[in-house]
Design a protein around this motif. Structure first.
Motif, PDB file in Angstrom:
ATOM      1  N   PRO A  53      42.130  34.474  42.966  1.00  0.00           N
ATOM      2  CA  PRO A  53      42.748  35.074  41.789  1.00  0.00           C
ATOM      3  C   PRO A  53      44.245  34.785  41.719  1.00  0.00           C
ATOM      4  O   PRO A  53      44.943  34.850  42.730  1.00  0.00           O
ATOM      5  CB  PRO A  53      42.491  36.582  41.983  1.00  0.00           C
ATOM      6  CG  PRO A  53      42.315  36.772  43.454  1.00  0.00           C
ATOM      7  CD  PRO A  53      41.853  35.469  44.037  1.00  0.00           C
ATOM      8  N   TRP A  54      44.700  34.481  40.491  1.00  0.00           N
ATOM      9  CA  TRP A  54      46.112  34.157  40.266  1.00  0.00           C
ATOM     10  C   TRP A  54      46.602  34.933  39.045  1.00  0.00           C
ATOM     11  O   TRP A  54      46.490  34.487  37.906  1.00  0.00           O
ATOM     12  CB  TRP A  54      46.267  32.641  40.107  1.00  0.00           C
ATOM     13  CG  TRP A  54      47.655  32.182  39.792  1.00  0.00           C
ATOM     14  CD1 TRP A  54      48.050  31.367  38.773  1.00  0.00           C
ATOM     15  CD2 TRP A  54      48.852  32.501  40.519  1.00  0.00           C
ATOM     16  NE1 TRP A  54      49.403  31.170  38.811  1.00  0.00           N
ATOM     17  CE2 TRP A  54      49.921  31.859  39.871  1.00  0.00           C
ATOM     18  CE3 TRP A  54      49.124  33.282  41.657  1.00  0.00           C
ATOM     19  CZ2 TRP A  54      51.239  31.971  40.312  1.00  0.00           C
ATOM     20  CZ3 TRP A  54      50.437  33.391  42.097  1.00  0.00           C
ATOM     21  CH2 TRP A  54      51.469  32.739  41.432  1.00  0.00           C
ATOM     22  N   PRO A  55      47.108  36.165  39.261  1.00  0.00           N
ATOM     23  CA  PRO A  55      47.469  37.047  38.152  1.00  0.00           C
ATOM     24  C   PRO A  55      48.939  36.933  37.775  1.00  0.00           C
ATOM     25  O   PRO A  55      49.811  37.352  38.512  1.00  0.00           O
ATOM     26  CB  PRO A  55      47.177  38.455  38.730  1.00  0.00           C
ATOM     27  CG  PRO A  55      47.308  38.303  40.224  1.00  0.00           C
ATOM     28  CD  PRO A  55      47.248  36.843  40.579  1.00  0.00           C
ATOM     29  N   ARG A  56      49.218  36.347  36.596  1.00  0.00           N
ATOM     30  CA  ARG A  56      50.609  36.145  36.153  1.00  0.00           C
ATOM     31  C   ARG A  56      50.746  36.414  34.668  1.00  0.00           C
ATOM     32  O   ARG A  56      49.927  35.932  33.871  1.00  0.00           O
ATOM     33  CB  ARG A  56      51.027  34.685  36.428  1.00  0.00           C
ATOM     34  CG  ARG A  56      51.366  34.400  37.862  1.00  0.00           C
ATOM     35  CD  ARG A  56      52.811  34.785  38.177  1.00  0.00           C
ATOM     36  NE  ARG A  56      53.776  33.794  37.726  1.00  0.00           N
ATOM     37  CZ  ARG A  56      54.861  34.080  37.007  1.00  0.00           C
ATOM     38  NH1 ARG A  56      55.092  35.314  36.607  1.00  0.00           N
ATOM     39  NH2 ARG A  56      55.711  33.127  36.662  1.00  0.00           N
ATOM     40  N   SER A  57      51.788  37.151  34.301  1.00  0.00           N
ATOM     41  CA  SER A  57      52.192  37.289  32.892  1.00  0.00           C
ATOM     42  C   SER A  57      51.049  37.677  31.966  1.00  0.00           C
ATOM     43  O   SER A  57      50.835  37.054  30.926  1.00  0.00           O
ATOM     44  CB  SER A  57      52.825  35.980  32.402  1.00  0.00           C
ATOM     45  OG  SER A  57      53.935  35.671  33.199  1.00  0.00           O
ATOM     46  N   GLY A  58      50.284  38.698  32.375  1.00  0.00           N
ATOM     47  CA  GLY A  58      49.229  39.198  31.506  1.00  0.00           C
ATOM     48  C   GLY A  58      47.961  38.362  31.485  1.00  0.00           C
ATOM     49  O   GLY A  58      47.116  38.553  30.618  1.00  0.00           O
ATOM     50  N   ARG A  59      47.842  37.432  32.436  1.00  0.00           N
ATOM     51  CA  ARG A  59      46.608  36.637  32.522  1.00  0.00           C
ATOM     52  C   ARG A  59      46.167  36.559  33.979  1.00  0.00           C
ATOM     53  O   ARG A  59      46.994  36.455  34.891  1.00  0.00           O
ATOM     54  CB  ARG A  59      46.813  35.221  31.984  1.00  0.00           C
ATOM     55  CG  ARG A  59      47.278  35.200  30.538  1.00  0.00           C
ATOM     56  CD  ARG A  59      47.354  33.778  30.047  1.00  0.00           C
ATOM     57  NE  ARG A  59      46.079  33.328  29.504  1.00  0.00           N
ATOM     58  CZ  ARG A  59      45.685  32.061  29.485  1.00  0.00           C
ATOM     59  NH1 ARG A  59      46.429  31.130  30.037  1.00  0.00           N
ATOM     60  NH2 ARG A  59      44.535  31.726  28.960  1.00  0.00           N
ATOM     61  N   LEU A 248      38.386  28.245  36.877  1.00  0.00           N
ATOM     62  CA  LEU A 248      36.991  28.487  36.528  1.00  0.00           C
ATOM     63  C   LEU A 248      36.837  29.620  35.530  1.00  0.00           C
ATOM     64  O   LEU A 248      35.778  29.789  34.934  1.00  0.00           O
ATOM     65  CB  LEU A 248      36.180  28.828  37.790  1.00  0.00           C
ATOM     66  CG  LEU A 248      36.181  27.795  38.910  1.00  0.00           C
ATOM     67  CD1 LEU A 248      35.230  28.230  40.021  1.00  0.00           C
ATOM     68  CD2 LEU A 248      35.769  26.419  38.391  1.00  0.00           C
ATOM     69  N   ARG A 249      37.896  30.397  35.357  1.00  0.00           N
ATOM     70  CA  ARG A 249      37.799  31.540  34.462  1.00  0.00           C
ATOM     71  C   ARG A 249      39.211  32.066  34.220  1.00  0.00           C
ATOM     72  O   ARG A 249      40.067  31.969  35.090  1.00  0.00           O
ATOM     73  CB  ARG A 249      36.938  32.603  35.163  1.00  0.00           C
ATOM     74  CG  ARG A 249      36.927  33.938  34.471  1.00  0.00           C
ATOM     75  CD  ARG A 249      36.074  34.925  35.268  1.00  0.00           C
ATOM     76  NE  ARG A 249      36.362  36.264  34.802  1.00  0.00           N
ATOM     77  CZ  ARG A 249      35.474  37.225  34.672  1.00  0.00           C
ATOM     78  NH1 ARG A 249      34.220  36.997  34.995  1.00  0.00           N
ATOM     79  NH2 ARG A 249      35.817  38.398  34.236  1.00  0.00           N
ATOM     80  N   VAL A 250      39.438  32.601  33.034  1.00  0.00           N
ATOM     81  CA  VAL A 250      40.724  33.234  32.712  1.00  0.00           C
ATOM     82  C   VAL A 250      40.452  34.554  32.009  1.00  0.00           C
ATOM     83  O   VAL A 250      39.651  34.605  31.078  1.00  0.00           O
ATOM     84  CB  VAL A 250      41.600  32.350  31.781  1.00  0.00           C
ATOM     85  CG1 VAL A 250      42.978  32.975  31.609  1.00  0.00           C
ATOM     86  CG2 VAL A 250      41.730  30.936  32.308  1.00  0.00           C
TER      87      VAL A 250
END
Ligand SMILES: [Zn+2]
Length: 338
Positions: A53-59, A248-250
């Motif tokens: 998981p890579w959570p940045r700036s509301g995504r 693979l997913r956003v």
């Protein structure tokens, strides 16, 4: 590694899954449209991957991560390994050498090895309780800027290194006549954990792959490994067919939910920390920064399977060092207020 292995291909058919959970909704159709190489690995179980998981700036982007290819990876064997353990580990490495992933292995001292294998005298603590083994594989994000693309795009990322722990014995298990793992059992567990070390996190619910949960009869798998049979593993092949960092997913999330990382990243960059390094397992994920080779601050994400079903509940929990850095950044932001 290896050589002189038998022609008969070992397909991993003995592997099956003992636990069931819902398959994560990854849009692999869209990924395959961008990366046609995926289609040639029939029967792969990439849909059961726990991506990083890579959570940045509301995504929240979910990405693959693997070692660069072609490459020769240094592997440090445990210095305390007895001859049987050494044979088992070398056989597992030779099996993965034969799997056509583009990675090969050579033994290396711990300081320079990309994969370090360690033996534990008893069961190994894992996300889900004591187990036969555990692997952590750290994904280094080479460009930590906010991800603005979509599924199938690639975020520059690579596995920096991995560590594998293997139980040498399982005391107190009913119906076992001895607590020490046999050479074949150890080879099977090593192969499974090395599959995670190569970047596949999570456990497929089926399919012929070493990263599926080990069946009760896993010594049969170990015997195939020790016999030098060639490994065919469409799931690991599929992972290595995609560029490292393939999204693979956003998910879109409320911006406040990614704010701890957005702000920690600024603080980490101010201090010249290395990273971020992402890690994911069966339940827990973390995003860490390093200074002088040791972790300097991290954020934890729990309940990864639930997040893969819906990211609305994303929480980035700072460790005490990250909390201090975030408190400092808040104070500085406060100075700017009128
Ligand atoms: Zn596993």
């Amino acid at each position: 590694m290896g050589g002189g292995r038998r022609r008969a291909a070992w397909s991993g058919a003995a592997l099956m899954v003992l636990a069931a959970c819902a398959a994560p909704p990854l849009d692999l159709g869209a990924v395959a449209a961008r990366h046609p190489a995926l289609a040639s690995h029939f029967g792969h179980r990439l849909r059961d991957l726990h991506p990083y998981p890579w959570p940045r700036s509301g995504r929240l982007a979910w990405l693959t991560c693997r070692f660069e290819t072609p490459s020769e990876l240094g592997v440090a064997l445990p210095p305390d390994a007895d001859p049987a353990a050494r044979r088992a580990l070398r056989a597992a490495l030779a099996a993965l050498d034969s799997a056509g992933l583009g990675v090969r292995f050579r033994e290396a001292p711990p300081g320079v090895a990309r994969i370090t294998i360690r033996l534990a005298p008893g069961p190994v603590p894992t996300d889900t309780g004591p187990g036969l083994g555990r692997a952590t594989a750290d994904c280094e994000l080479l460009d930590p800027s906010a991800f603005e693309g979509g599924v199938g795009d690639v975020v520059p990322a690579r596995l920096a290194g991995a560590e594998v722990w293997l139980a040498r014995s399982l005391p107190g298990v009913p119906f076992r006549d001895r607590s020490e793992l046999s050479e074949a059992e150890l080879a099977a567990v090593a192969l499974h954990e090395l599959g995670h070390a190569l970047g596949f996190q999570g456990h497929p619910e089926g399919g012929r792959t070493v990263v599926a949960r080990l069946p009760a009869t896993f010594s049969a798998l170990g015997r195939a490994v020790l016999a030098g049979e060639e490994l065919r593993d469409a799931t690991l092949r599929a992972l290595y067919a995609l560029p490292s960092g393939t999204v693979l997913r956003v998910d879109s999330v409320v911006r406040a939910r990614t704010e701890p990382l957005d702000r920690l990243l600024v603080e980490a960059q101010r201090r010249g920390f290395a990273g971020p390094f992402l890690r994911v397992g069966d339940k827990v994920a973390r995003i860490g920064f390093r200074a002088g080779g040791a972790e300097a601050a991290s954020l934890q994400l729990s309940e990864v399977p639930a997040l893969l079903r819906g990211a609305g509940g994303l929480v980035l929990l700072p460790d005490p060092r990250a909390r201090r850095l975030l408190a400092g950044s808040e104070a500085r932001a406060g100075d700017l207020l009128p």
